[in-house]
Design an enzyme around this catalytic site. Structure first.
Site, mmCIF file in Angstrom:
data_model
loop_
_atom_site.group_PDB
_atom_site.id
_atom_site.type_symbol
_atom_site.label_atom_id
_atom_site.label_comp_id
_atom_site.label_asym_id
_atom_site.label_seq_id
_atom_site.Cartn_x
_atom_site.Cartn_y
_atom_site.Cartn_z
ATOM 1 N N TYR A 1 -35.569 -16.269 39.017
ATOM 2 C CA TYR A 1 -35.259 -15.939 40.397
ATOM 3 C C TYR A 1 -35.289 -16.135 42.039
ATOM 4 O O TYR A 1 -35.477 -15.525 42.743
ATOM 5 C CB TYR A 1 -37.245 -15.216 40.143
ATOM 6 C CG TYR A 1 -37.430 -14.787 38.825
ATOM 7 C CD1 TYR A 1 -37.309 -13.795 39.142
ATOM 8 C CD2 TYR A 1 -38.399 -15.650 38.280
ATOM 9 C CE1 TYR A 1 -37.437 -12.653 38.074
ATOM 10 C CE2 TYR A 1 -38.571 -13.519 37.062
ATOM 11 C CZ TYR A 1 -38.068 -12.426 36.497
ATOM 12 O OH TYR A 1 -38.162 -12.648 36.083
ATOM 13 N N HIS B 1 -33.895 -5.263 41.113
ATOM 14 C CA HIS B 1 -34.106 -5.879 40.120
ATOM 15 C C HIS B 1 -33.360 -7.501 41.228
ATOM 16 O O HIS B 1 -32.552 -7.149 41.151
ATOM 17 C CB HIS B 1 -34.068 -5.795 38.738
ATOM 18 C CG HIS B 1 -34.678 -4.717 38.083
ATOM 19 N ND1 HIS B 1 -36.400 -5.152 38.382
ATOM 20 C CD2 HIS B 1 -34.063 -3.302 38.098
ATOM 21 C CE1 HIS B 1 -36.527 -3.412 37.741
ATOM 22 N NE2 HIS B 1 -35.875 -3.120 37.690
HETATM 23 O O1 CA2 Z 1 -35.131 -9.431 38.234
HETATM 24 C C1 CA2 Z 1 -36.442 -9.010 38.121
HETATM 25 O O2 CA2 Z 1 -36.285 -8.911 39.551
HETATM 26 C C2 CA2 Z 1 -37.721 -7.859 37.074
HETATM 27 O O3 CA2 Z 1 -37.937 -6.934 37.968
HETATM 28 C C3 CA2 Z 1 -38.503 -8.731 37.814
HETATM 29 C C4 CA2 Z 1 -39.915 -8.581 36.704
HETATM 30 C C5 CA2 Z 1 -39.256 -8.660 34.964
HETATM 31 O O4 CA2 Z 1 -40.366 -8.568 34.595
HETATM 32 C C6 CA2 Z 1 -38.230 -7.255 35.124
HETATM 33 O O5 CA2 Z 1 -37.579 -7.877 34.098
HETATM 34 C C7 CA2 Z 1 -37.164 -7.774 36.155
HETATM 35 C C8 CA2 Z 1 -41.325 -10.399 36.235
HETATM 36 C C9 CA2 Z 1 -41.128 -10.465 37.528
HETATM 37 C C10 CA2 Z 1 -41.905 -11.805 37.837
HETATM 38 O O6 CA2 Z 1 -41.555 -12.831 38.856
HETATM 39 C C11 CA2 Z 1 -42.301 -13.901 39.061
HETATM 40 C C12 CA2 Z 1 -41.502 -14.710 40.551
HETATM 41 C C13 CA2 Z 1 -40.853 -16.118 40.191
HETATM 42 C C14 CA2 Z 1 -42.079 -16.511 38.878
HETATM 43 C C15 CA2 Z 1 -42.394 -15.707 37.818
HETATM 44 C C16 CA2 Z 1 -42.218 -14.349 37.707
#
Ligand code: CA2
Length: 149
Positions: A24, A102
């Site tokens: 991310y 995303h």
């Molecule tokens: O890629 C994306 O933006 C997602 O929407 C992020 C979601 C995931 O479940 C989707 O499949 C794709 C998860 C968000 C979690 O964000 C975090 C950020 C930093 C550390 C841990 C989690």
């Protein structure tokens, strides 16, 4: 009257910049908010920026965007993308154009991330551009709004 774009973020996105930087990146949610505001101001749009870990709150905010006649919604529903019929129904129920965003390339990840409940009812979807996807979504939305007049 200035048009407003709701930028809505779902569960765990409050953790941006603190964990999983390989997936991310290193920007925080505050950085994303600033990036979204900068992109919006280039198009003379205002931003209502929010994050929640609760499904129903996202549904309420989608309804609110409609009630307040928002110009559009940029939606990163996080994990609810792959599971939530309620959020899909909310997106389908409003006339406000919804752009699905995303940060990661969900198609290069686990199979369960390849399916989105939101994509079929969104105006457009994008993924894999990192947090810059929010700015791209706002620019794309602005172009759609300009084309509509
Ligand atoms: O890629 C994306 O933006 C997602 O929407 C992020 C979601 C995931 O479940 C989707 O499949 C794709 C998860 C968000 C979690 O964000 C975090 C950020 C930093 C550390 C841990 C989690």
């Amino acid at each position: 009257m200035t048009k407003t774009v709701y930028v809505l973020n779902g569960p765990n996105l409050n953790l941006l910049g603190t964990r999983e930087p390989q997936t991310y990146g290193r920007s925080t949610l505050r950085d994303v908010e600033q990036l979204a505001r900068d992109a919006a101001s280039r198009h003379k749009l205002e931003v209502e920026f929010r994050q929640t870990n609760h499904e129903g709150e996202l549904v309420d905010w989608i309804h609110e965007a409609q009630a307040k006649a928002a110009a559009g919604i940029v939606l990163n529903a996080g994990g609810y993308t792959h599971s939530s019929v309620a959020i899909r129904d909310a997106v389908a129920a409003v006339a406000v154009p919804v752009i699905e965003v995303h940060i990661s390339n969900v198609f290069a990840r686990e199979d369960f991330r390849h399916f989105s409940h939101i994509a079929p009812v969104a105006k457009a979807s994008l993924c894999g551009f990192g947090v810059n996807g929010y700015a791209l979504a706002i620019s794309g939305l602005a172009a759609m709004l300009d084309a509509k007049g």
